[in-house]
Design a protein around this motif. Structure first.
Motif, PDB file in Angstrom:
ATOM      1  N   ILE A 258      -4.324   6.350   1.875  1.00  0.00           N
ATOM      2  CA  ILE A 258      -5.510   5.918   1.113  1.00  0.00           C
ATOM      3  C   ILE A 258      -6.768   6.525   1.728  1.00  0.00           C
ATOM      4  N   HIS A 259      -6.827   6.494   3.062  1.00  0.00           N
ATOM      5  CA  HIS A 259      -7.978   7.082   3.764  1.00  0.00           C
ATOM      6  C   HIS A 259      -8.068   8.579   3.467  1.00  0.00           C
ATOM      7  N   LEU A 260      -6.937   9.231   3.473  1.00  0.00           N
ATOM      8  CA  LEU A 260      -6.916  10.671   3.214  1.00  0.00           C
ATOM      9  C   LEU A 260      -7.400  10.964   1.788  1.00  0.00           C
ATOM     10  N   PHE A 261      -6.915  10.185   0.835  1.00  0.00           N
ATOM     11  CA  PHE A 261      -7.351  10.373  -0.557  1.00  0.00           C
ATOM     12  C   PHE A 261      -8.871  10.230  -0.667  1.00  0.00           C
ATOM     13  N   GLU A 262      -9.423   9.295   0.121  1.00  0.00           N
ATOM     14  CA  GLU A 262     -10.860   9.032   0.022  1.00  0.00           C
ATOM     15  C   GLU A 262     -11.703  10.137   0.665  1.00  0.00           C
ATOM     16  N   HIS A 263     -11.152  10.808   1.675  1.00  0.00           N
ATOM     17  CA  HIS A 263     -11.979  11.740   2.449  1.00  0.00           C
ATOM     18  C   HIS A 263     -11.642  13.209   2.231  1.00  0.00           C
ATOM     19  N   ALA A 264     -10.532  13.510   1.598  1.00  0.00           N
ATOM     20  CA  ALA A 264     -10.140  14.911   1.409  1.00  0.00           C
ATOM     21  C   ALA A 264     -11.030  15.580   0.364  1.00  0.00           C
TER      22      ALA A 264
END
Lengths: 346, 212
Positions: A258-264
């Motif tokens: 989820i964090h990756l989806f938000e910051h990529a």
């Protein structure tokens, strides 16, 4: 001995002691008759592999912290451990997991139909100790524990349904709040809320309120799950007992993802979305490696670790509010040590 | 299935890119921790609000943490819940334990037999049983710690039937003495009653099995 080492030794000792007692009693509940090779021997397979026995130990320790004996909580602990193992068998099928506790998952060695049936049988067998509770605890409390178990089972299945739905539908907008709700239901009810509440009910003859336990169990269980997800990426496979990176391979929505989806970047998000939409078999080791590298690059793993630390701290706070008035005991210290332990374990 | 090995490494061995807080930065850690706790409590409160009716849990939105409240004084509603609980218990016993012995029972029934189980928290207790000739009864009492002189009572009802035994007396002035006389003509079967104190708080349970 440093304080942390002492806590760690206490947790190891308690888990070993209560885990052994639970397993010993558990095996008494597995029939020895036929069909053995395709059913009853396999019911004992996962329990025989060991595991931390955190759930039954938490139940027994809570009852003990209230002054009850191990024997009074043992059957409930057995039921919890049986149901946990039943759910693991089904989870491994649903998640297409390859390993469990360091060995091939049951459906890998026995095939999916037999594994499903073994899981079903273990679920049913878990009811018997709860019924037998009536003789030791009285019918009122036994019924109450049965009802609490039903509630826990329902919450767990709903949590699993949420997660499976995400994997089927591949949404890219799963939020932290969505994840926490899923974890509350899927993990926390069985891992922490129910064992603590059952132990407290046994300890107070059924008069312990649910809500404070729910809060403590939720925070502790969520910290546990997030750390578990972290270990799935950076843990030692021999100690962790499952394939490292398996969650990415399975397309599980973890806090890191989820964090990756938000910051990529948009391009990375598109690639990620595409990867997650693929069937598990089409996700290559190279794909998994790319996701993992991206998680490290955006510090998604570190973020999850800090997130778990926050939850563990809150769990510690709730523990003090919940159990602070109980007299000091080995069991109380065991429970008090768990928030730190769940995020420090490797 | 995956067969090739993955080359994973420790999270701390890599540098974080833009977008995510850097590992080890105190501010980032503080923010992440605060965000985690805030998110977690918000989700929890939403969960309680959505599920309270089905779950039967009272919402408690105090973010400072729960307080160990004692159960509230018994109200009419609480009393009705207790009655419902007793009814459910009797129904459960009717289908789940039709042939199972009651707690504390050992062996078969004997004429004028009695059995009293004590648990770790149960105070010393005596059970006095009077039954009509030819009537076999077995009694089990479970009682929590109660204060000396506590006024306890119970109404024992037939499981799956309508008969009622209101002849149970519990004296706690010196230890605990439970006296029970089985009225003549009571139908065979299982009987169950919740023991409550003078504020209708559950303190224990009494089970009786009658057989001729």
């Amino acid at each position: 001995m440093p304080r942390g080492d002492a806590s760690s030794a206490l947790i190891t000792d308690v888990l070993e002691e209560y885990g052994s007692a639970t397993r010993e009693a558990l095996f008494e509940y597995i029939p020895s008759g036929e069909p053995r090779e395709s059913l009853y021997d396999l019911c004992a397979d996962y329990p025989r592999r060991g595991g931390r026995a955190m759930r039954p130990s938490l139940c027994i320790a809570t009852a003990r912290a209230f002054g009850r004996s191990v024997g009074e909580a043992l059957l409930t602990a057995v039921s919890i451990e049986m149901l946990h193992n039943a759910m693991l068998i089904h989870d491994d099928i649903e998640d297409e997991s390859e390993k469990r506790r360091g060995l091939p998952a049951l459906h890998v060695t026995e095939g999916v139909p037999i594994a499903i049936n073994v899981g079903d049988m273990l679920t049913l067998l878990s009811l018997r100790p709860l019924l037998d509770n009536g003789e030791r605890l009285g019918p009122s409390l036994a019924l109450r524990l049965l009802e609490e178990t039903e509630r826990m089972g329902r919450e767990s299945a709903e949590g699993q349904a949420i997660e499976l739905g995400w994997r089927r539908d591949n949404p890219s907008d799963v939020s932290e709040a969505d994840y926490l709700l899923m974890v509350l239901k899927k993990t926390c009810w069985l891992a922490t809320i129910h064992p603590v509440h059952a132990g407290a009910l046994i300890g107070t003859a059924g008069r312990f309120p649910s809500e404070p336990v729910l809060r403590f169990g939720y925070l502790l269980g969520a910290a546990f799950q997030i750390q578990d997800d972290v270990l799935n990426l950076i843990g030692d496979e021999a100690r962790y007992g499952k394939e490292i990176g398996g969650d990415i391979h399975e397309g599980k929505r973890t806090l890191m993802l989820i964090h990756l989806f938000e910051h990529a970047t948009q391009g990375e998000r598109d690639r990620l979305h595409q990867l997650m939409a693929q069937p598990r078999a089409d996700r290559s080791a190279k794909d998994v490696q790319w996701v993992y590298e991206a998680m490290l690059s955006y510090d998604s793993v570190g973020y999850a670790q800090r997130f778990a630390q926050g939850l563990a701290g809150a769990a510690q706070y709730e523990f003090d509010r919940l159990f602070g008035s109980l007299p000091d005991s080995r069991d109380k210290r065991f429970i008090a040590s768990l928030p730190a332990w769940v995020i420090e374990r490797s | 299935m995956r067969t090739s090995a993955l080359a994973f490494r420790s999270a701390s061995s890599s540098g974080a890119r833009n977008g995510g807080p850097r590992d080890g930065a105190p501010e980032a850690t503080k923010r992440a921790v605060e965000s985690a706790v805030d998110s977690a409590y918000r989700v929890y409160e939403d969960y309680l609000r959505w599920g309270q009716q089905a779950a039967g849990i009272r919402p408690q939105t105090n973010r400072e943490g729960p307080t160990m409240k004692q159960p509230p004084d018994v109200t009419t509603a609480m009393f009705q819940m207790m009655r419902m609980w007793q009814d459910m218990t009797q129904k459960w016993m009717g289908f789940a334990m039709p042939f199972a012995p009651f707690p504390g029972m050992s062996g078969g029934l004997g004429g004028h037999s009695q059995a009293a189980e004590t648990t770790a928290s149960t105070r010393a207790m005596e059970v006095e049983l009077k039954a009509a000739p030819g009537q076999r009864a077995q009694v089990n009492v479970q009682l929590q710690q109660v204060g000396r002189g506590a006024r306890l009572s119970t109404v024992v009802e037939q499981v799956g039937g309508t008969a009622t035994m209101d002849t149970v007396r519990i004296d706690t002035r010196a230890g605990s003495m439970v006296s029970l006389s089985i009225p003549p003509g009571m139908p065979d079967g299982k009987y169950y009653g919740t023991i409550v104190d003078d504020r209708n708080r559950e303190c224990g349970a009494l089970t009786v099995r009658l057989e001729r």
